[in-house]
Structure formats: C-alpha cells, structure tokens
Design a protein around this motif. Structure first.
Motif: not given
Length: 170
Positions: A34-49, A109-111, A160-170
């Motif tokens: 359903k959500y093959p990749s995570g978001h690209q908003l990794q810094n505060q400025q991109a998140l703010y915008q 590290y989320a979609p 994430d709680e189960l340690g299965m969050n694969f978005y951290t590896q992308i």
C-alpha cells in the motif's frame, strides 16, 4: 495482545482483522504493497513548508504557523504522535500568538500519507480544540481519506513497535 490497545474503540470485527494481520505476519506486506516508500521530508525546513502549504490551502484565516519539527523527546509507544501548541504573549500593546507543531521523531520513517494524516489532525486542532464532529469534518475536508489513514497510522505504530518498520532502511 498488547498491540490491540490502539484499536480499543474500533468495532470487534475490525479488531479481529487487525489481530489476524499481526498474527499471520501480514502487517509488513500490507504496508509494502500500500505504501511502498517513505516520505522525503527529512529536515525541518521541508517539513515546515509542507505543513504551511496544507495550512494555506485549507486554513487561510488562521495565524501563521511558527514552527514544525520532529521531536526527539516524545515516545511513540507511550501515546503522543504529534502535538500542537499555541502560546500567547504580550509584545508591547499587541498580543502575539505562536502556533507550533511537534511530531514524533519516529515518523521521520513513515509513508507520506501517514505523515499527512497526522499533520492534518494537528492543523485541525488550530480551529477545533476537541475531537468532536466539527473537528473530524475539517480533517475529512483537508484529507478525504482521513479515517482510513488514521487507522493505517495506528497500524504503523504497531509495525514500528514490533520492530518491522522497513522505512528506516530506505
């Protein structure tokens, strides 16, 4: 099952589906399809915008958003995924208000759709303090698929709680 605590107010039939998804180890495949990749908003400025653009589109008559950040000090498993604050202070004769949003650091590290649902939720609090009908109507106006995304956000917490969050590896 500890993970079902996030779904207590949902109908029993939905809780059974969630339990099956977890016990049959289909939660990670569900997210991968359903959500093959995570978001690209990794810094505060991109998140703010990103947040400001949503606010400008749907909440034009609310005051300026001062700060949006990922907060390293909140624990996603203990409750708060995001917070909104507004602080009023006097500046001379004027009363100034600061509007801030802090999101849980693990949501880096989320979609994108999951992150958007949480941002919509926090922005809606700028108009409606309580989780009432008007609040959810505003959320659905900003994000028509809000209720499904809120459910998927809860599933993401379990992932994430189960340690299965694969978005951290992308």
């Amino acid at each position: 099952m500890q993970q079902l605590k996030y779904f207590q107010h949902y109908p029993d039939s939905l809780q059974a589906q969630v339990k099956t998804l977890i016990t049959d180890e289909k939660l990670q495949p569900y997210f991968k399809s359903k959500y093959p990749s995570g978001h690209q908003l990794q810094n505060q400025q991109a998140l703010y915008q990103y947040c400001t653009a949503l606010k400008q589109r749907y909440l034009k008559n609310t005051p300026r958003l001062n700060n949006v950040s990922f907060n390293k000090h909140t624990d996603m498993m203990k409750g708060t995924l995001g917070t909104h604050t507004h602080k009023q202070h006097r500046h001379g004769q004027k009363l100034k208000t600061r509007y801030d949003i802090a999101l849980n650091n693990q949501l880096k590290y989320a979609p994108e759709a999951i992150l958007r649902a949480l941002i919509v939720h926090e922005l809606a609090h700028f108009k409606h303090a309580d989780h009432d009908k008007a609040f959810y109507n505003l959320c659905c106006n900003m994000e028509p698929d809000y209720h499904q995304l809120e459910l998927d956000l809860r599933l993401f917490v379990v992932l994430d709680e189960l340690g299965m969050n694969f978005y951290t590896q992308i």
